[in-house]
Design an enzyme around this catalytic site. Structure first.
Site, PDB file in Angstrom:
ATOM      1  N   CYS A 115       1.168  -1.172   0.135  1.00  0.00           N
ATOM      2  CA  CYS A 115       0.439  -0.076   0.208  1.00  0.00           C
ATOM      3  C   CYS A 115       0.795   1.240  -0.008  1.00  0.00           C
ATOM      4  O   CYS A 115       0.333   2.527   0.006  1.00  0.00           O
ATOM      5  CB  CYS A 115      -1.362   0.059   1.210  1.00  0.00           C
ATOM      6  SG  CYS A 115      -2.154  -1.048   1.109  1.00  0.00           S
ATOM      7  N   HIS A 371      -9.113   2.829  -2.749  1.00  0.00           N
ATOM      8  CA  HIS A 371      -7.566   2.537  -2.257  1.00  0.00           C
ATOM      9  C   HIS A 371      -7.189   1.675  -3.068  1.00  0.00           C
ATOM     10  O   HIS A 371      -7.029   0.714  -3.599  1.00  0.00           O
ATOM     11  CB  HIS A 371      -7.091   1.983  -0.657  1.00  0.00           C
ATOM     12  CG  HIS A 371      -6.463   1.439  -0.828  1.00  0.00           C
ATOM     13  ND1 HIS A 371      -5.167   2.719  -1.479  1.00  0.00           N
ATOM     14  CD2 HIS A 371      -5.768   0.560   0.202  1.00  0.00           C
ATOM     15  CE1 HIS A 371      -4.194   1.422  -0.352  1.00  0.00           C
ATOM     16  NE2 HIS A 371      -4.521   0.599   0.038  1.00  0.00           N
ATOM     17  N   CYS A 401      -0.340   1.378   6.207  1.00  0.00           N
ATOM     18  CA  CYS A 401       0.105   0.535   7.183  1.00  0.00           C
ATOM     19  C   CYS A 401       0.260  -0.033   5.659  1.00  0.00           C
ATOM     20  O   CYS A 401      -0.278   0.021   4.044  1.00  0.00           O
ATOM     21  CB  CYS A 401      -1.301   0.310   7.281  1.00  0.00           C
ATOM     22  SG  CYS A 401      -2.664  -0.760   6.644  1.00  0.00           S
ATOM     23  N   GLY A 403       0.600  -4.265   3.617  1.00  0.00           N
ATOM     24  CA  GLY A 403      -0.054  -5.644   3.966  1.00  0.00           C
ATOM     25  C   GLY A 403       0.868  -6.927   4.488  1.00  0.00           C
ATOM     26  O   GLY A 403       0.447  -7.440   5.539  1.00  0.00           O
TER      27      GLY A 403
END
Length: 417
Positions: A115, A371, A401, A403
């Site tokens: 991300c 996202h 954050c 993954g």
């Protein structure tokens, strides 16, 4: 001479003072952002980009970046694309760069830190500029989540799986969200109330036109699912924002991951989305030489690890680490852009870090906007710089954050005051 140059670089990285004084000082060697743009964010498999190829999305945004900056494409020395789902991303960004008019003399690469891939791309380009490897580069993030996704086809090797934290890296994101809710007592009500506020803020921002200066309209083609007819459209707005969303309406949505828990839903989790963002970077001295507008100073970024089973709490490790490196306190930061992968982690991060929610995602976040995995780290930069210009805020942090149980955070100073 080499020793003098190394000393200068170290002094620049550490700053000549401490805290706010250090990061707000201006140095010819500062890495600065002269343009930051994004595409509209559209619903995966349903929205405006559902029939668009990733290479075209990257190409179209690069064309817009070159057009708006009016920079000579021959001056671009490298393009780095953050992407998660596409194994051929490195081929695509190279081809898209050439097609957009950047000559073959420039390089192109892709990077995947889940991300935070878009922010990682910014960090990689900025590091090259700081070290003198290149003078000008474009960092991007792009994700076409209308595609198949990045789920693992099979478990890790049995030797790897003997380590529990390694095995936890296989947990689906929905499961990790439920873990955060259970482990830290984040209730369904707290998550739905947070999500409702994200939608409210995004709706208000869109109606007020606050997203307009960060979005580059993209012309593409969309196929009618009923007739098969293909239409050309120009996308100008995010299509995932749901006007009129309330806590009451969100509270009626069924749990999305009942096999793991009953707190995370399709309404309080980030949307599956297509989109891209781009950031043009160079040294301050080069920007002045080329008469490029300086939007912000990129101070730096860092990464920190957390247990993979609660991967969503990554910002609670990355943000304090980043602030400590620059001798800053959370009170020094005017805006935090924290990726809302799930409301569970967003609520926990705000509570754990002791943040004023008014400073966090003032235009809403991924729950309302969407996202696109590889794009969000760069998309947040476009959003936070636009909001900082509007509100005259100065010190900015973006964080997300990651993954496999990590967090990443970046620090920026708004110079459009």
């Amino acid at each position: 001479m080499a020793a003098d140059r190394l000393s200068s670089i170290l002094s620049h990285l550490k700053g000549s003072g401490s805290g706010l004084n250090a990061i707000t000082q201006k140095n010819p060697d500062d890495v600065v952002i002269t343009l930051s743009l994004r595409t509209p964010l559209t619903k995966a498999r349903k929205g405006g980009f559902k029939d668009t190829e990733l290479d075209y999305m990257v190409y179209a945004l690069l064309k817009e970046t070159l057009s708006r900056s009016k920079i000579d494409p021959a001056l671009i020395e490298d393009v780095c694309l953050g992407n998660v789902n596409e194994a051929k991303a490195a081929y695509m960004v190279r081809a898209a760069s050439l097609a957009a008019g950047i000559p073959y003399t420039a390089g192109a690469s892709s990077v995947n830190r889940f991300c935070s891939s878009g922010l990682k791309a910014v960090q990689d380009i900025a590091n090259q500029i700081s070290m003198g490897s290149i003078e000008i580069g474009i960092a991007m993030g792009a994700e076409l989540m209308s595609g198949p996704g990045d789920r693992l086809d099979q478990p890790f090797n049995e030797e790897v799986l003997r380590n529990q934290e390694a095995a936890d890296c296989m947990q689906p994101m929905g499961q990790t969200s439920e873990n955060v809710g259970k482990d830290f007592g984040i209730t369904r009500e707290q998550q739905d109330r947070y999500a409702a506020e994200s939608f409210r803020r995004a709706e208000a921002a869109q109606k007020a036109g606050w997203f307009d200066d960060e979005i580059a309209p993209i012309t593409t083609k969309v196929k009618d699912p009923k007739t098969g007819e293909v239409h050309q459209v120009t996308l100008t707005r995010d299509d995932g924002i749901r006007p009129g969303t309330t806590f009451e309406s969100l509270s009626k949505i069924r749990p999305a991951f009942p096999q793991f828990g009953d707190r995370s839903t399709g309404g309080n989790s980030s949307q599956v989305t297509d989109g891209a963002a781009a950031v043009l970077l160079m040294k301050r001295s080069k920007a002045i030489e080329l008469n490029q507008p300086i939007l912000a100073k990129f101070c730096g970024a860092t990464v920190a690890g957390v247990p993979p089973r609660v991967m969503g709490i990554g910002p609670t490790a990355a943000i304090p680490k980043l602030l400590s490196k620059f001798n800053l306190d959370k009170s020094d930061i005017d805006i935090f852009e924290i990726n809302e992968a799930f409301a569970s982690m967003a609520v926990y991060c705000v509570q754990n870090l002791g943040l004023d929610h008014a400073k966090v995602n003032p235009r809403g976040g991924a729950i309302a906007l969407g996202h696109p995995l590889g794009a969000t780290g760069a998309r947040q930069i476009a959003t936070v710089l636009s909001e900082a210009r509007r509100t005259k805020k100065k010190v900015l942090v973006t964080s997300m954050c990651i993954g496999t149980g990590q967090g990443m955070a970046g620090l920026f100073v708004n110079e459009q005051l």
